[in-house]
Design a protein around this motif. Structure first.
Motif, PDB file in Angstrom:
ATOM      1  N   ALA A  54      -8.896  -0.143   5.892  1.00  0.00           N
ATOM      2  CA  ALA A  54      -8.722  -1.447   5.286  1.00  0.00           C
ATOM      3  C   ALA A  54      -7.278  -1.531   4.812  1.00  0.00           C
ATOM      4  N   ALA A  55      -6.720  -0.462   4.227  1.00  0.00           N
ATOM      5  CA  ALA A  55      -5.490  -0.392   3.591  1.00  0.00           C
ATOM      6  C   ALA A  55      -4.329  -0.352   4.932  1.00  0.00           C
ATOM      7  N   ALA A  56      -4.777   0.434   6.015  1.00  0.00           N
ATOM      8  CA  ALA A  56      -3.958   0.406   7.113  1.00  0.00           C
ATOM      9  C   ALA A  56      -4.052  -0.855   7.905  1.00  0.00           C
ATOM     10  N   ASN A  57      -5.143  -1.406   8.060  1.00  0.00           N
ATOM     11  CA  ASN A  57      -5.353  -2.837   8.797  1.00  0.00           C
ATOM     12  C   ASN A  57      -4.354  -3.914   7.942  1.00  0.00           C
ATOM     13  N   CYS A  58      -4.669  -3.805   6.694  1.00  0.00           N
ATOM     14  CA  CYS A  58      -3.867  -4.672   5.984  1.00  0.00           C
ATOM     15  C   CYS A  58      -2.255  -4.651   5.949  1.00  0.00           C
ATOM     16  N   LEU A  59      -1.717  -3.384   5.857  1.00  0.00           N
ATOM     17  CA  LEU A  59      -0.453  -3.329   6.075  1.00  0.00           C
ATOM     18  C   LEU A  59       0.027  -3.772   7.421  1.00  0.00           C
ATOM     19  N   SER A  60      -0.682  -3.303   8.513  1.00  0.00           N
ATOM     20  CA  SER A  60      -0.246  -3.466   9.954  1.00  0.00           C
ATOM     21  C   SER A  60      -0.211  -5.094  10.083  1.00  0.00           C
ATOM     22  N   GLU A  99      -1.826   7.995   3.318  1.00  0.00           N
ATOM     23  CA  GLU A  99      -0.464   8.015   3.934  1.00  0.00           C
ATOM     24  C   GLU A  99      -0.758   6.970   5.005  1.00  0.00           C
ATOM     25  N   VAL A 100      -0.113   5.959   5.192  1.00  0.00           N
ATOM     26  CA  VAL A 100       0.137   5.194   6.272  1.00  0.00           C
ATOM     27  C   VAL A 100       1.241   5.108   7.121  1.00  0.00           C
ATOM     28  N   ARG A 101       0.988   5.439   8.481  1.00  0.00           N
ATOM     29  CA  ARG A 101       2.225   5.610   9.292  1.00  0.00           C
ATOM     30  C   ARG A 101       2.241   4.473  10.217  1.00  0.00           C
ATOM     31  N   LEU A 102       3.170   3.525  10.290  1.00  0.00           N
ATOM     32  CA  LEU A 102       3.071   2.450  11.170  1.00  0.00           C
ATOM     33  C   LEU A 102       4.113   2.450  12.260  1.00  0.00           C
ATOM     34  N   ILE A 103       3.866   2.576  13.519  1.00  0.00           N
ATOM     35  CA  ILE A 103       4.598   3.094  14.672  1.00  0.00           C
ATOM     36  C   ILE A 103       5.106   1.516  15.229  1.00  0.00           C
ATOM     37  N   VAL A 104       6.229   1.084  15.320  1.00  0.00           N
ATOM     38  CA  VAL A 104       6.495  -0.154  15.829  1.00  0.00           C
ATOM     39  C   VAL A 104       7.176   0.273  17.197  1.00  0.00           C
ATOM     40  N   SER A 105       6.960  -1.130  18.105  1.00  0.00           N
ATOM     41  CA  SER A 105       7.534  -1.021  19.398  1.00  0.00           C
ATOM     42  C   SER A 105       8.981  -1.270  19.301  1.00  0.00           C
ATOM     43  N   ASP A 106       9.913  -1.031  20.317  1.00  0.00           N
ATOM     44  CA  ASP A 106      11.335  -1.393  20.202  1.00  0.00           C
ATOM     45  C   ASP A 106      11.533  -2.811  20.169  1.00  0.00           C
ATOM     46  N   GLU A 107      10.653  -3.489  20.677  1.00  0.00           N
ATOM     47  CA  GLU A 107      10.915  -5.112  20.479  1.00  0.00           C
ATOM     48  C   GLU A 107      10.735  -5.587  19.066  1.00  0.00           C
ATOM     49  N   PHE A 124       2.921  -7.919   0.322  1.00  0.00           N
ATOM     50  CA  PHE A 124       1.982  -9.075   0.838  1.00  0.00           C
ATOM     51  C   PHE A 124       0.541  -8.227   1.268  1.00  0.00           C
ATOM     52  N   CYS A 125       0.592  -7.148   1.395  1.00  0.00           N
ATOM     53  CA  CYS A 125      -0.926  -6.777   1.569  1.00  0.00           C
ATOM     54  C   CYS A 125      -1.802  -6.617   0.572  1.00  0.00           C
ATOM     55  N   VAL A 126      -2.828  -7.291   0.810  1.00  0.00           N
ATOM     56  CA  VAL A 126      -3.896  -7.433  -0.539  1.00  0.00           C
ATOM     57  C   VAL A 126      -4.514  -6.140  -0.831  1.00  0.00           C
ATOM     58  N   VAL A 127      -4.678  -5.423   0.316  1.00  0.00           N
ATOM     59  CA  VAL A 127      -5.543  -3.964  -0.095  1.00  0.00           C
ATOM     60  C   VAL A 127      -4.919  -3.156  -0.531  1.00  0.00           C
ATOM     61  N   SER A 128      -3.666  -2.638   0.110  1.00  0.00           N
ATOM     62  CA  SER A 128      -2.758  -1.557  -0.318  1.00  0.00           C
ATOM     63  C   SER A 128      -2.268  -1.775  -1.674  1.00  0.00           C
ATOM     64  N   ALA A 129      -1.901  -3.117  -2.012  1.00  0.00           N
ATOM     65  CA  ALA A 129      -1.320  -3.324  -3.286  1.00  0.00           C
ATOM     66  C   ALA A 129      -2.455  -3.476  -4.487  1.00  0.00           C
ATOM     67  N   SER A 130      -3.553  -3.876  -4.257  1.00  0.00           N
ATOM     68  CA  SER A 130      -4.492  -3.795  -5.050  1.00  0.00           C
ATOM     69  C   SER A 130      -4.921  -2.403  -5.378  1.00  0.00           C
ATOM     70  N   ILE A 131      -5.176  -1.358  -4.424  1.00  0.00           N
ATOM     71  CA  ILE A 131      -5.432  -0.069  -4.595  1.00  0.00           C
ATOM     72  C   ILE A 131      -4.355   0.712  -5.471  1.00  0.00           C
ATOM     73  N   ARG A 132      -2.998   0.390  -5.109  1.00  0.00           N
ATOM     74  CA  ARG A 132      -1.884   0.897  -6.026  1.00  0.00           C
ATOM     75  C   ARG A 132      -2.149   0.655  -7.538  1.00  0.00           C
ATOM     76  N   ASP A 133      -2.566  -0.762  -7.725  1.00  0.00           N
ATOM     77  CA  ASP A 133      -2.493  -1.276  -9.069  1.00  0.00           C
ATOM     78  C   ASP A 133      -3.850  -0.907  -9.756  1.00  0.00           C
ATOM     79  N   GLY A 134      -4.883  -0.638  -9.149  1.00  0.00           N
ATOM     80  CA  GLY A 134      -6.078  -0.294  -9.624  1.00  0.00           C
ATOM     81  C   GLY A 134      -7.114  -1.244  -9.677  1.00  0.00           C
ATOM     82  N   ILE A 135      -8.174  -1.439  -9.217  1.00  0.00           N
ATOM     83  CA  ILE A 135      -9.192  -2.506  -9.098  1.00  0.00           C
ATOM     84  C   ILE A 135     -10.203  -2.455 -10.103  1.00  0.00           C
ATOM     85  N   PRO A 136     -10.377  -3.445 -10.995  1.00  0.00           N
ATOM     86  CA  PRO A 136     -11.567  -3.227 -11.832  1.00  0.00           C
ATOM     87  C   PRO A 136     -12.869  -3.356 -11.193  1.00  0.00           C
ATOM     88  N   ILE A 137     -13.983  -2.822 -11.268  1.00  0.00           N
ATOM     89  CA  ILE A 137     -15.073  -3.049 -10.373  1.00  0.00           C
ATOM     90  C   ILE A 137     -16.150  -3.092 -11.546  1.00  0.00           C
TER      91      ILE A 137
END
Length: 153
Positions: A54-60, A99-107, A124-137
């Motif tokens: 979810a974090a990687a998809n959101c960042l992507s 750890e999230v690694r995004l590999i972009v094309s030359d384009e 602007f990534c909802v998931v990674s920003a929420s995880i970083r800040d902590g999510i009340p559950i």
């Protein structure tokens, strides 16, 4: 791209530790989750893997949107997510980091927007920003009649 408000997904135990997830979008396929041995059979991803995905998809998606808006070029991004599992003071398994690694094309890397986007997209990534800040559950356990058996914030 806005999803303000609330959504509900439904999970139903199938057998052993296999849980079927039904999403709130009609076109979204159901997802079978499972635990690794010795509890489960790895018939599907477990929650830790889905959180990393979810974090990687959101960042992507956030980076693609910033760089290309509505029409990102096909096959222009690959992403790898590594989840680091640790034991806390009580010896309980926890996610100690990602750890999230995004590999972009030359384009994408040569896009006129790249320098600006690389500074913005994470915010602007909802998931990674929420995880970083902590999510009340809030957690509740009810019986089949709807009687509250347990509640914790």
């Amino acid at each position: 791209m806005s999803e303000e408000g609330r959504f509900t997904i439904h999970l139903e135990q199938q057998e052993d530790y296999q849980i079927l997830v039904r999403f709130d979008w009609r076109k979204a396929a159901d997802l079978l989750m499972d635990e690794p041995p010795p509890l489960g059979e790895t018939a599907g991803p477990n929650a830790s893997r889905l959180l990393a995905a979810a974090a990687a998809n959101c960042l992507s998606a956030s980076l693609l949107y910033c760089l290309a808006k509505e029409e990102p070029p096909a096959n222009s991004l690959r992403t790898e997510a590594t989840c680091i599992l640790i034991r806390n003071d009580k010896k309980r398994l926890r996610i100690g980091g990602m750890e999230v690694r995004l590999i972009v094309s030359d384009e994408l890397a040569e896009s006129a927007r790249f320098n600006r986007c690389k500074e913005l997209f994470e915010d602007f990534c909802v998931v990674s920003a929420s995880i970083r800040d902590g999510i009340p559950i809030r957690v509740e356990v009810l019986d089949q009649r709807g009687t509250l058996l347990h509640s914790a914030d």
